[in-house]
Motif scaffolding. Sequence first.
Motif, short mmCIF file in Angstrom:
data_model
loop_
_atom_site.label_atom_id
_atom_site.label_comp_id
_atom_site.label_asym_id
_atom_site.label_seq_id
_atom_site.Cartn_x
_atom_site.Cartn_y
_atom_site.Cartn_z
N VAL A 66 0.81 -1.22 0.00
CA VAL A 66 0.00 0.00 0.00
C VAL A 66 0.84 1.27 0.00
CG1 VAL A 66 -1.93 -1.16 1.14
CG2 VAL A 66 -0.24 0.08 2.53
N THR A 67 2.11 1.18 0.39
CA THR A 67 2.97 2.37 0.43
C THR A 67 3.65 2.63 -0.91
OG1 THR A 67 4.96 1.19 1.19
CG2 THR A 67 3.41 1.94 2.87
N VAL A 90 -11.71 -3.05 0.46
CA VAL A 90 -11.60 -3.03 1.92
C VAL A 90 -10.15 -2.71 2.26
CG1 VAL A 90 -11.82 -4.33 4.07
CG2 VAL A 90 -13.45 -4.73 2.19
N ASN A 91 -9.93 -1.49 2.74
CA ASN A 91 -8.61 -1.07 3.21
C ASN A 91 -8.40 -1.62 4.62
OD1 ASN A 91 -7.64 0.81 1.10
ND2 ASN A 91 -9.44 2.00 1.66
N ASN A 92 -7.60 -2.67 4.72
CA ASN A 92 -7.35 -3.26 6.03
C ASN A 92 -5.89 -3.21 6.45
OD1 ASN A 92 -8.09 -5.16 8.38
ND2 ASN A 92 -6.48 -6.28 7.30
N ALA A 93 -4.97 -3.11 5.48
CA ALA A 93 -3.55 -3.13 5.81
C ALA A 93 -3.20 -2.01 6.78
CB ALA A 93 -2.72 -3.00 4.54
N GLY A 94 -2.39 -2.34 7.77
CA GLY A 94 -1.98 -1.34 8.75
C GLY A 94 -0.85 -1.86 9.61
N ALA A 95 -0.27 -0.98 10.39
CA ALA A 95 0.83 -1.35 11.27
C ALA A 95 0.69 -0.60 12.58
CB ALA A 95 2.17 -1.02 10.62
N GLY A 96 0.92 -1.31 13.68
CA GLY A 96 0.85 -0.69 14.99
C GLY A 96 2.15 0.00 15.35
N HIS A 97 2.10 0.80 16.39
CA HIS A 97 3.30 1.48 16.88
C HIS A 97 3.06 1.93 18.31
CE1 HIS A 97 7.01 3.83 16.77
NE2 HIS A 97 6.32 4.82 17.36
N LEU A 98 3.97 1.59 19.18
CA LEU A 98 3.95 2.12 20.55
C LEU A 98 5.11 3.09 20.73
CD1 LEU A 98 3.19 -0.88 22.95
CD2 LEU A 98 1.69 1.01 22.34
N GLY A 99 4.84 4.20 21.34
CA GLY A 99 5.90 5.18 21.58
C GLY A 99 5.28 6.48 22.07
N ARG A 110 6.63 9.13 10.69
CA ARG A 110 6.29 9.22 9.27
C ARG A 110 5.98 7.85 8.68
NH1 ARG A 110 10.61 13.15 9.58
NH2 ARG A 110 9.75 15.24 9.24
N ASP A 111 6.70 6.83 9.11
CA ASP A 111 6.43 5.48 8.61
C ASP A 111 5.03 5.02 9.01
OD1 ASP A 111 8.91 5.31 7.43
OD2 ASP A 111 9.83 4.13 9.04
N VAL A 112 4.62 5.33 10.25
CA VAL A 112 3.29 4.96 10.71
C VAL A 112 2.23 5.65 9.86
CG1 VAL A 112 1.67 5.09 12.65
CG2 VAL A 112 4.06 4.52 13.07
N MET A 113 2.44 6.93 9.58
CA MET A 113 1.49 7.65 8.73
C MET A 113 1.48 7.10 7.32
SD MET A 113 -0.01 9.90 10.67
CE MET A 113 -0.80 10.91 9.42
N GLU A 114 2.64 6.71 6.82
CA GLU A 114 2.75 6.22 5.44
C GLU A 114 1.90 4.96 5.25
OE1 GLU A 114 3.67 6.96 1.76
OE2 GLU A 114 4.70 8.13 3.31
N VAL A 115 1.97 4.04 6.20
CA VAL A 115 1.22 2.79 6.07
C VAL A 115 -0.25 2.99 6.37
CG1 VAL A 115 0.92 0.46 6.98
CG2 VAL A 115 3.23 1.36 6.61
N ASN A 116 -0.54 3.61 7.50
CA ASN A 116 -1.91 3.65 8.01
C ASN A 116 -2.78 4.74 7.39
OD1 ASN A 116 -1.88 1.52 10.13
ND2 ASN A 116 -0.26 2.78 10.96
N PHE A 117 -2.17 5.79 6.88
CA PHE A 117 -2.94 6.88 6.27
C PHE A 117 -2.71 6.97 4.76
CE2 PHE A 117 -3.27 11.52 5.19
CZ PHE A 117 -4.65 11.57 5.19
N PHE A 118 -1.49 7.26 4.36
CA PHE A 118 -1.23 7.43 2.93
C PHE A 118 -1.44 6.13 2.16
CE2 PHE A 118 1.11 11.10 4.64
CZ PHE A 118 0.49 12.11 3.92
N GLY A 119 -1.19 4.99 2.81
CA GLY A 119 -1.46 3.72 2.15
C GLY A 119 -2.93 3.56 1.81
#
Length: 284
Positions: A66-67, A90-99, A110-119
């Motif tokens: 998706v990226t 169905v947009n389901n791909a995503g990645a979690g992040h704790l921090g 930026r990586d989190v935004m790239e996968v979960n939003f821009f993807g």
Amino acid sequence: MSATPRTPRTVLITGTSSGIGLSAAVAAARAGWHTVATLRDTTRAGALREAAAEAGVTLDIRQLDVTDETSVTAAVDGVIADHGRLDAVVNNAGAGHLGTLENDAMDDVRDVMEVNFFGVLNVSKAALAHLRATGGRLVTVTSVGGVIGQPFNEAYCAAKFAVEGYMESLAPVARTLGVSVSVVEPGAVATEFVNNVGVDLNADIAAGPYSDALRRYIDRATEQFLKADVQTSAAAAEAVMEALHADRPAFRIQTSDWARTFVGTKLADVDGSAVQDLTATWIA
């Protein structure tokens, strides 16, 4: 004279290697959809193939990152070439992040935004013209974290908030051209997602002034995801099926009573105090 058979509808689903994406792909195929199940790394399709075999259904499994706009365009064009139509995404791909902000590298955010939003935007943009042609449906799996900000999930929740805001704004525009837009909001779901949040627990808990609060958060989250009554991915996927099959699907669909109650806290919380009082207990 017999009626002409109706051409099966085609749905493209991202992030189908496990969890909700896998369950939604199998459920859609079982319901009669031509199901194009995509994932970034097709060598991880073993569980998906096994689930399809157990259910007695056939999936069209394809690579899609998706990226990567080139990958997205190739996948969507391939679906049209092979199936002739696209009725739902169905947009389901995503990645979690704790921090948390002070500790996070900006590149990680930026990586989190790239996968979960821009993807999500990459796939949706590539598909919209085809969905217009079929009066189709654009469904995005977000999270209750797209409604309520949660401690140590700043980047993840920001991405999910962005998706919800974008889709809420797009929905009435798309509707003028016959495309239905919905978001599906899971709560805690028993998937591998919680194990893939990109955090070294031992290192991160031991580091910095936030270690005590982070440990309390992780202990609570771990307990929540290990509960015997936590929602299964198959149960959560039922909400995706609702978005695909309802005559007039709601814009916002929660996957459980717990998720509806949790999201309702925010939607009724005009000054934000109820949410702050609630989430503060998770780390205090």
